[in-house]
Design an enzyme around this catalytic site. Structure first.
Site, PDB file in Angstrom:
ATOM      1  CD  GLU A   4      38.556  38.253  48.091  1.00  0.00           C
ATOM      2  OE1 GLU A   4      37.730  39.169  47.967  1.00  0.00           O
ATOM      3  OE2 GLU A   4      38.217  37.062  48.234  1.00  0.00           O
TER       4      GLU A   4
HETATM    5  C1  ACM Z   1      37.648  35.972  44.139  1.00  0.00           C
HETATM    6  O1  ACM Z   1      36.531  36.331  43.744  1.00  0.00           O
HETATM    7  N1  ACM Z   1      38.035  36.231  45.368  1.00  0.00           N
HETATM    8  C2  ACM Z   1      38.561  35.259  43.269  1.00  0.00           C
END
Ligand code: ACM
Length: 538
Positions: free
Chosen positions: A346
């Site tokens: 992310e």
């Molecule tokens: C995640 O759930 N951002 C690895």
């Protein structure tokens, strides 16, 4: 379960005792002495069948007389310190409930024998043989003996897990279990960043996951909401960056001594700690602690919400790599395990080119300090280092292109750890009524969590690339042990079984019955869990 604080062991037990008392009273009996006699006659003395174990053993050959643990039983270990240590652990499990002395000794006959010997067990497998004269556990090393001890616990009545003396009898069914894991990586991840968990809370979770032969404890040590590990060369990371958590609570961090104690305790349960420093996104706590880490030189405020994807280390600044070098050096030095997880998920605020540049510079730093890189599967958007492992956390609806990028990396030699969010994420709600957890990956009931095969899950991935599975537990909504337990149980044992048992052993109808049989153990241990309607609890 929700409001239990720290001493979870006491509440359920007290509740049960009260329940029994009320039942006795309802039956019109005021004779307190009547209760034990009733319990005695109602007790089921049939030993637990050898195949009623989670994870399902590779091979079970029942037959012959059971072994009965008595006040004369000894725990016999060969001369090695390692076998003795496992023997002492077993004695610590058995003594409170049996009330027996159970000396750990290297002489005598019969009893429970722990042997380290050559055999077709691999580094973690074991053989358990039970008959009239004793139980013998044989393994190539202490990890195998330890896993064998977990099987032995499950073969004893659930009351063996109580911390006060229970009536027994303590029978182990006759026969032989020969067992070895399918995968070498059977992980559980705990997010100690969104909410901080004390050393004792982490130890409690370690004991719970060790029951199911989990062998990696992945600690998510840094995120936007909190930095949880002391770094001497950047002290404000912990003292300031660790000073809060989701919702604005006090947060906290592990001193180096705390972290070493977690590592030591995990190691005593044959778990390897995998520290994660999530980069270049998920870094607001670090950016808030040191203005120089920001491209504009301005430190943002601490963050106590639950959004993701808004923070990034400054890829163009050299101080970023001094920071990474120091953090990785100090964290690696505290960590005897082979791996260091660098996150990489992310990174929505890091331009793609910068992400690639960052990973090209950071992965060699991990190698320089003697560790193997692990990253979330977005690392395949850069070039994973030779020998790196990536942790896949996509879901059914993840695009084919993204899945194919991971598969291609796997074909090129990158190892995979499977944590599909809509199967293995323990923080997903079970259904719409689950009071805790999140639902961005959908609801994940017990069957959905169990009923998939890591070996064939991602198309185009060679089976040899799959190193195992991991069950992450993110803690945006979870702040105490009882809440962790409610989300992890009963799903974690299913992920553990996918990691340990042969693919052919996976059978939901059989599994749900074995799972139901675990509940009295969790009750005896004072653990919380969700009573899923999919499981035939008694
Ligand atoms: C995640 O759930 N951002 C690895």
């Amino acid at each position: 379960m929700r409001r239990q604080r720290r001493h979870h062991g006491t509440t359920p037990r007290t509740t049960r005792l009260l329940g029994s008392l009320l039942l006795v009273m309802a039956a019109g009996s005021v004779m307190v002495g009547a209760a034990p006699a009733q319990r005695e006659s109602a007790r089921d003395t049939t030993p637990v069948p050898l195949d009623r174990v989670i994870p399902a053993p590779a091979s079970v050959d029942p037959g012959g007389s059971p072994y009965r643990i008595t006040e004369d039983t000894r725990i016999r270990v060969d001369g090695s310190r390692e076998a003795r240590r496992v023997g002492e652990y077993l004695a610590d499990v058995l003594r409170p409930s049996t009330g027996y002395r159970l000396p750990v000794t290297d002489h005598g006959r019969g009893g429970i024998r722990l042997r380290i010997a050559e055999g077709p067990y691999g580094s973690e497998g074991y053989r358990l043989h039970s008959g009239r004269s004793g139980v013998t556990l044989t393994a190539a090393g202490p990890a195998g003996l330890f896993h064998g001890v977990q099987t032995l616990r499950q073969l004893l009545p659930a009351a063996v897990e109580e911390d006060s003396e229970q009536p027994g009898p303590w029978l182990v069914a006759g026969g032989t279990v020969t067992d070895t894991p399918r995968f070498g990586w059977r992980g559980a991840m705990l997010d100690v960043s969104r909410h901080f968990f004390s050393v004792d809370e982490v130890k409690r979770y370690i004991d719970q996951i060790a029951l199911y032969k989990i062998n990696k404890l992945h600690l998510h040590l840094s995120d936007d909401q909190g930095w949880r590990i002391a770094v001497d060369s950047w002290p404000r990371l912990a003292t300031y960056g660790g000073s809060t958590e989701v919702g604005g609570g006090p947060g906290g961090y592990y001193t180096k001594a705390d972290y070493k104690e977690i590592v030591r305790y995990a190691s005593s349960r044959h778990l390897e700690v995998v520290p994660e420093i999530d980069m270049p996104g998920h870094t607001n706590a670090a950016l808030a602690s040191y203005a120089d880490l920001n491209c504009d030189g301005v430190a943002p405020p601490l963050y106590t919400g639950t959004k993701v994807g808004f923070s990034s280390l400054c890829v163009g600044k050299e101080i970023t790599y001094d920071f990474v070098d120091d953090v990785v050096r100090e964290t690696a030095a505290l960590t005897p395990g082979r791996y260091l997880h660098i996150g990489g998920d992310e990174a929505h605020s890091t331009p793609h080119e910068d992400f690639v540049t960052f990973m090209d510079r950071v992965q060699p730093i991990v190698a320089k300090y003697g560790k193997t890189v692990v990253g979330w599967h977005q690392l395949t958007g850069a070039e994973p280092a030779e020998g790196a492992l990536v942790q896949y956390w996509g879901l059914d609806r993840t695009s084919d292109a993204e899945k194919e990028r991971v598969a291609e990396a796997a074909r090129n030699g990158t190892g995979l750890i499977l944590s599909p969010a809509d199967r293995a994420y323990l923080d997903m709600k079970y259904d719409k009524n689950t009071p805790l957890g999140l639902s961005w990956a959908g609801y994940v009931e017990v069957r959905r969590s169990y009923d998939w095969d890591p070996g064939t899950y991602l198309p185009g991935v060679p089976a040899s690339a799959v190193r195992g599975v991991e069950a992450p537990l993110w803690t945006e909504t979870l702040s105490e042990s009882g809440e962790l337990e409610y989300m992890a149980f009963p799903r974690l044992p299913g992920i553990a079984e996918l990691g340990w048992s042969p693919a052919a052993a996976r059978d939901w109808e059989d599994y749900r019955v074995r799972l139901a049989a675990q509940a009295p153990r969790w009750d005896a241990l004072g653990m919380g869990y969700y009573r899923s309607p999919q499981v035939p609890w008694s």
